[in-house]
Design an enzyme around this catalytic site. Sequence first.
Site, short mmCIF file in Angstrom:
data_model
loop_
_atom_site.label_atom_id
_atom_site.label_comp_id
_atom_site.label_asym_id
_atom_site.label_seq_id
_atom_site.Cartn_x
_atom_site.Cartn_y
_atom_site.Cartn_z
N GLN A 14 91.14 -46.28 42.68
CA GLN A 14 90.78 -46.61 44.06
C GLN A 14 91.28 -48.00 44.43
O GLN A 14 91.21 -48.93 43.63
CB GLN A 14 89.26 -46.55 44.20
CG GLN A 14 88.78 -46.39 45.63
CD GLN A 14 87.36 -45.86 45.69
OE1 GLN A 14 86.92 -45.14 44.81
NE2 GLN A 14 86.64 -46.21 46.74
N SER A 98 90.10 -46.10 35.99
CA SER A 98 88.89 -45.54 36.62
C SER A 98 89.16 -44.11 37.08
O SER A 98 89.38 -43.22 36.27
CB SER A 98 88.43 -46.46 37.75
OG SER A 98 87.17 -46.06 38.25
N LEU A 99 89.17 -43.88 38.40
CA LEU A 99 89.50 -42.57 38.94
C LEU A 99 90.78 -42.01 38.31
O LEU A 99 90.90 -40.80 38.05
CB LEU A 99 89.69 -42.70 40.45
CG LEU A 99 90.57 -41.65 41.14
CD1 LEU A 99 89.83 -40.34 41.22
CD2 LEU A 99 91.01 -42.13 42.50
N ARG A 123 82.17 -37.05 42.61
CA ARG A 123 82.01 -38.37 42.01
C ARG A 123 81.99 -39.45 43.08
O ARG A 123 81.16 -40.36 43.06
CB ARG A 123 83.16 -38.62 41.02
CG ARG A 123 83.17 -39.98 40.31
CD ARG A 123 84.39 -40.02 39.39
NE ARG A 123 84.48 -41.24 38.58
CZ ARG A 123 85.18 -42.31 38.88
NH1 ARG A 123 85.86 -42.34 40.06
NH2 ARG A 123 85.24 -43.34 38.07
N HIS A 248 81.19 -49.34 38.53
CA HIS A 248 81.23 -49.72 37.12
C HIS A 248 80.19 -50.79 36.80
O HIS A 248 80.45 -51.73 36.05
CB HIS A 248 82.65 -50.17 36.72
CG HIS A 248 83.66 -49.08 36.85
ND1 HIS A 248 83.72 -48.02 35.98
CD2 HIS A 248 84.63 -48.86 37.77
CE1 HIS A 248 84.69 -47.20 36.35
NE2 HIS A 248 85.25 -47.68 37.45
N GLN A 297 81.88 -43.63 31.80
CA GLN A 297 82.80 -44.48 32.55
C GLN A 297 82.21 -44.99 33.87
O GLN A 297 82.57 -46.06 34.35
CB GLN A 297 84.08 -43.68 32.84
CG GLN A 297 85.20 -44.45 33.50
CD GLN A 297 85.97 -43.58 34.47
OE1 GLN A 297 85.42 -43.01 35.39
NE2 GLN A 297 87.28 -43.49 34.24
#
Length: 364
Positions: A14, A98-99, A123, A248, A297
């Site tokens: 992102q 991440s993503l 998500r 996160h 995560q």
Amino acid sequence: MSTSPKIALLFPGQGSQSVGMGRAFYDASPAARAVFEEADDALGFALSKVIFEGPEETLKLTEHTQPAILTVSVAALRLLQPELESRGLSITFAAGHSLGEYSAHVAAGTFSFADAVRTVRSRGQFMQSAVASGDGAMAAILGLDADRINDICAAVSDELTGPPIDDPADPAQQINVVMESLTQPSNAALNPAEAAARVSAIVAAANINSPNQIVISGSATAVELAAARCKEAGAKRAVMLPVSGPFHSALMQPAQDSLANTLESIVFHDPAFPVATNADARLLTRGPEVRDSLIRQVTAPVRWVECIQLLVQSGATHFIEVGPGKVLSGLNRQIDKSLLTTNVEDPASLESTLTALTALTATS
């Protein structure tokens, strides 16, 4: 004797989105067009229209941004893979920020693209709703080492919080105690005022992007104070980020719990090649451990520097950023200027990457 490069694919997360991304692939290739159509069908609405036409405010919504970046990344992958194969080249590793870890697992065949695009939309919704707007924040700290940032975050948390919670030290369990105290006062280990104080004290490193760029995340109060303290401690810059939540961080625990339920319905296969995991900075080769990693995560920091170092130590010789933007290419330069990195975000950059790989193969 020539040696084929060991290629590691990197997939962005992102923040790499822009209205119109992927359109050149869509217009030029039936294979790419099919990816956008599959995403629209899987989600039940025209995600492709949001990607190509916006408006930017709609694309920036986390529930749209995450499937959008995944879709553009997989469209780029669908064009890159056959070109690599036709040149006798193969993918050795993958990683995603991440993503982007979901994109990496689509590339490795761990799960289907349709399952992935539906999951990352959920998500995004879970992450967007986990914390009320304005309560959480993230800030990029530039030019201050990780240990100093961690010390500052810990000091800010201590300053803003009261006495320690009398329960196990595991952060996930502690945040559950806090959340229960806010939502179920009659069964709470803390009264609501104490619980609110705990929440307002949460701040920690969330993305270790490069030696010079670390993002912190948590409650708005704690992040703003920690960012100011980092600047006082010598950081070149401390920039509050325009994000919709404290990603996160421990405040994402409700999102992590919801995602765990969603991932239970997904079929996981063993990856075709090792994929570096953000949460642990290790290479995953088995499907069941992928599910656990993707769940953790959500609240764990993205250990990106360690992931790149791990890929290098494991033998990766060439990195290809696959998807919108060049964020990860830039981070590679900060991590190690000697890393050979190209990107694929449109037909022109695909051609440049293939030319570079051909030259690399010829001289190796």
